[in-house]
Design a protein around this motif. Structure first.
Motif, short mmCIF file in Angstrom:
data_model
loop_
_atom_site.label_atom_id
_atom_site.label_comp_id
_atom_site.label_asym_id
_atom_site.label_seq_id
_atom_site.Cartn_x
_atom_site.Cartn_y
_atom_site.Cartn_z
N ASP A 1 -32.31 -17.21 12.41
CA ASP A 1 -31.15 -18.12 12.46
C ASP A 1 -29.85 -17.32 12.49
O ASP A 1 -28.79 -17.85 12.83
N HIS A 2 -29.92 -16.02 12.16
CA HIS A 2 -28.74 -15.14 12.22
C HIS A 2 -28.87 -14.05 13.29
O HIS A 2 -27.86 -13.59 13.80
N ASP B 1 -26.89 -15.51 3.72
CA ASP B 1 -27.45 -16.69 3.05
C ASP B 1 -26.85 -16.92 1.65
O ASP B 1 -26.73 -18.07 1.21
N HIS C 1 -28.70 -9.73 7.66
CA HIS C 1 -30.02 -10.32 7.36
C HIS C 1 -30.64 -10.68 8.71
O HIS C 1 -29.93 -11.14 9.61
N HIS D 1 -32.19 -13.71 1.36
CA HIS D 1 -33.44 -13.89 0.64
C HIS D 1 -34.61 -13.14 1.29
O HIS D 1 -35.77 -13.51 1.05
N GLU E 1 -33.25 -12.78 9.55
CA GLU E 1 -33.94 -14.03 9.88
C GLU E 1 -33.32 -14.57 11.17
O GLU E 1 -32.11 -14.50 11.37
N HIS F 1 -24.10 -19.77 6.22
CA HIS F 1 -24.31 -21.20 6.50
C HIS F 1 -23.27 -22.00 5.72
O HIS F 1 -22.98 -21.69 4.55
FE1 FEO Z 1 -32.62 -16.39 5.53
FE2 FEO Z 1 -30.16 -18.21 6.98
O1 FEO Z 1 -31.62 -17.08 6.95
#
Ligand code: FEO
Length: 407
Positions: free
Chosen positions: A86-87, A167, A82, A148, A84, A224
């Protein structure tokens, strides 16, 4: 405590993620009262691989952790479940540290990364069911879109029976011991995370769970929060239950009339519109309330449960009010798309901004019907009758939509 630890998931797979215990808000809007973690995993196979990276500010810590296990230059594959940030935030630095690495992800992931990185990079696009040999270990990729973002995949490591889900099945919960059987109770964080991040994509949650149902999982390695090695099934089942409950919504026969009113002019209009809706059909439900002072989480819950939404606002200083903008902010084109919508309100010397309610509802992909009902200053008998007729018209449209769904 300085975050230096790597954790053993299986003898050849280590968590090299980072803790962010002091985070108070994620993605600007989501409260994280238990902090969070950004999880990344190093697979020590013949061909070394990394699953996801971490948020960009944590690069020095992340690199130090990797160096405890390997020379980063030896990493041959970086799996991006993914994109995003944060990853994927450390991917630019990681590609410098591992110049021979190939990025592996879905077609969407590679497209998004091109825009995020701004440079070309060695990549391998994988589809649902594709396999990648790491020599003594095999990865299988599972399409799990919209968990997501549209780019998302799960990665299955066959020999170790590990499923990497980013996620999905994760939560914002920071604890240095990292495993579900050692961190204590994180159920509040898990449910909150599901409700905020995954619930709008519940039908995709259900599809993804069906795809992984037959896998002989040892542990689910999330993106996470805790790694689920003891009770992973409990959290998959809970996700399935929460998704199924969400899919029962919205109630097609329920209309939400959400308004604010300074001098009860807009409130009186709301009441007459509600009367009109009730007169249109005995099976229609009206959930009407003044948004002033109501927490936005409560407003959102009521939006989610309603099959139609009518928004009311007065005009003050030539603008609609903050609570109405907040309502638009918590509406979600993925969840609320296609719901019938309307608008009403009382204005003073200028009606100009009333149109913005229609514009916002249309931009949010709701199905705005008619043109709304707007009254200068005080609604008297004629104007209140107009509100009643508007409610009747709205109710009739709801019944038509319900009949289409039933047919
Ligand atoms: Fe949808 Fe933890 O990024």
């Amino acid at each position: 405590m300085e975050d230096k630890q790597v954790l053993t998931v299986t003898p050849d797979v280590h968590w090299v993620g980072v803790l962010d215990p002091d985070l108070i808000r994620f993605d600007v809007v989501m409260e994280t009262k238990f902090g969070t973690t950004y999880n990344s995993y190093f697979i020590d196979a013949d061909k070394k691989a990394l699953v996801d990276t971490v948020k960009e500010p944590f690069w020095p810590v992340f690199l130090e952790k990797l160096k405890q296990l390997t020379d980063p230059a030896e990493i041959q594959y970086i799996i991006v479940n993914h994109t995003e940030p944060d990853h994927s935030g450390c991917l630019p630095q990681m590609l410098k540290a591992a110049p021979n690495a190939t990025v592996v992800g879905s077609g969407n992931a590679v497209r998004y990364l091109r825009d995020q990185l701004g440079v070309e990079f060695s990549h391998l696009i994988v589809k649902d069911g594709d396999k990648l040999s790491l020599g003594n270990k095999t990865l299988t990729f599972i399409g799990a879109p919209n968990l997501h973002w549209p780019d998302t995949i799960f990665t299955w490591l066959e020999e170790d029976k590990l499923l990497f889900t980013c996620d999905a099945f994760g939560c914002h919960f920071s604890h240095p011991v990292m495993f579900d059987d050692t961190v204590g109770d994180f159920s509040e964080a898990f449910t909150f995370y599901f409700n905020v991040i995954l619930k709008p994509y519940s039908k995709f949650v259900v599809k993804a769970i069906a795809k992984i149902a037959s896998l002989p999982v040892y542990a689910i390695c999330t993106g996470h929060g805790p790694i689920l090695r003891k009770d992973w099934k409990k959290y998959v089942d809970l996700s399935g239950q929460l998704a199924a409950a969400a899919l029962e919504l919205p109630k097609k026969n329920r209309v939400l009339i959400a308004y604010v009113s300074a001098y009860r002019n807009t409130a009186s209009m709301a009441e007459r519109i509600a009367d009109g809706i009730r007169e249109a059909g005995a099976g229609l439900e009206v959930d009407m309330f003044d948004m002033e002072g109501v927490p936005m989480a409560e407003v959102e819950r009521r939006v989610e449960e309603a099959g139609a939404v009518i928004v009311g606002s007065p005009i003050i200083n030539q603008n609609i009010l903050l609570q109405v903008y907040q309502l638009f902010a918590i509406m979600n084109p993925i969840r609320d798309r296609g719901k019938l919508a309307g608008a009403f309100g009382s204005y003073g010397w200028s009606a100009e901004f009333m149109k913005s309610m229609e514009t916002n509802l249309l931009n949010l992909k709701l199905n705005f019907i008619d043109k709304g009902v707007f009254v200068r200053f005080t609604p008297h008998e004629n104007e209140l009758r107009e509100c009643l007729l508007y409610g009747q018209l709205f109710g009739e449209k709801m019944l038509e939509e319900m009949a289409k769904c039933a047919g």
